[in-house]
Design a protein around this motif. Structure first.
Motif, mmCIF file in Angstrom:
data_model
loop_
_atom_site.group_PDB
_atom_site.id
_atom_site.type_symbol
_atom_site.label_atom_id
_atom_site.label_comp_id
_atom_site.label_asym_id
_atom_site.label_seq_id
_atom_site.Cartn_x
_atom_site.Cartn_y
_atom_site.Cartn_z
ATOM 1 N N ARG A 1 42.407 123.962 16.428
ATOM 2 C CA ARG A 1 42.267 122.939 15.330
ATOM 3 C C ARG A 1 42.108 121.684 16.040
ATOM 4 N NH1 ARG A 1 48.200 123.713 15.368
ATOM 5 N NH2 ARG A 1 48.940 121.736 16.381
ATOM 6 N N THR A 2 41.343 120.851 15.177
ATOM 7 C CA THR A 2 41.074 119.634 15.642
ATOM 8 C C THR A 2 42.262 118.610 15.461
ATOM 9 O OG1 THR A 2 38.813 119.696 14.751
ATOM 10 C CG2 THR A 2 39.634 117.437 15.108
ATOM 11 N N ARG B 1 36.368 114.993 13.617
ATOM 12 C CA ARG B 1 35.807 116.564 13.392
ATOM 13 C C ARG B 1 34.266 116.295 13.385
ATOM 14 N NH1 ARG B 1 37.795 121.138 11.595
ATOM 15 N NH2 ARG B 1 39.583 120.071 10.903
ATOM 16 N N LEU C 1 32.749 115.671 16.730
ATOM 17 C CA LEU C 1 32.839 116.754 17.646
ATOM 18 C C LEU C 1 31.554 117.515 17.059
ATOM 19 C CD1 LEU C 1 36.481 117.641 17.813
ATOM 20 C CD2 LEU C 1 34.910 116.714 19.869
ATOM 21 N N ASN C 2 31.556 117.930 15.777
ATOM 22 C CA ASN C 2 30.276 118.814 15.388
ATOM 23 C C ASN C 2 28.927 118.410 15.757
ATOM 24 O OD1 ASN C 2 32.057 120.645 14.085
ATOM 25 N ND2 ASN C 2 32.008 119.640 11.991
#
Length: 64
Positions: free
Chosen positions: A7-8, A14, A17-18
């Protein structure tokens, strides 16, 4: 059984990171899409993760 380690920890990160993952995938020639990517091989997924780690280490070393 999953222990939730994937999990982030910082939800606000998020999106970044994506984006980072998509850039790494493009660099190694893996056709990563938003959403389901279950058709990719372990080797392809590993190359994306490896590229991400490589770039993080390079950035860390640069900041020393």
């Amino acid at each position: 059984m999953s222990n939730g380690s994937n999990r982030t920890l910082v939800p606000q990160a998020r999106e970044g990171l994506n984006k980072f993952k998509m850039e790494a995938a493009q660099e190694v020639g893996v056709n990563l899409t938003n959403g389901y990517n279950g058709d990719l091989t372990s080797r392809q997924n590993g190359s994306v993760g490896g590229q991400m780690v490589k770039k993080m280490v390079e950035q860390y070393e640069k900041n020393l």
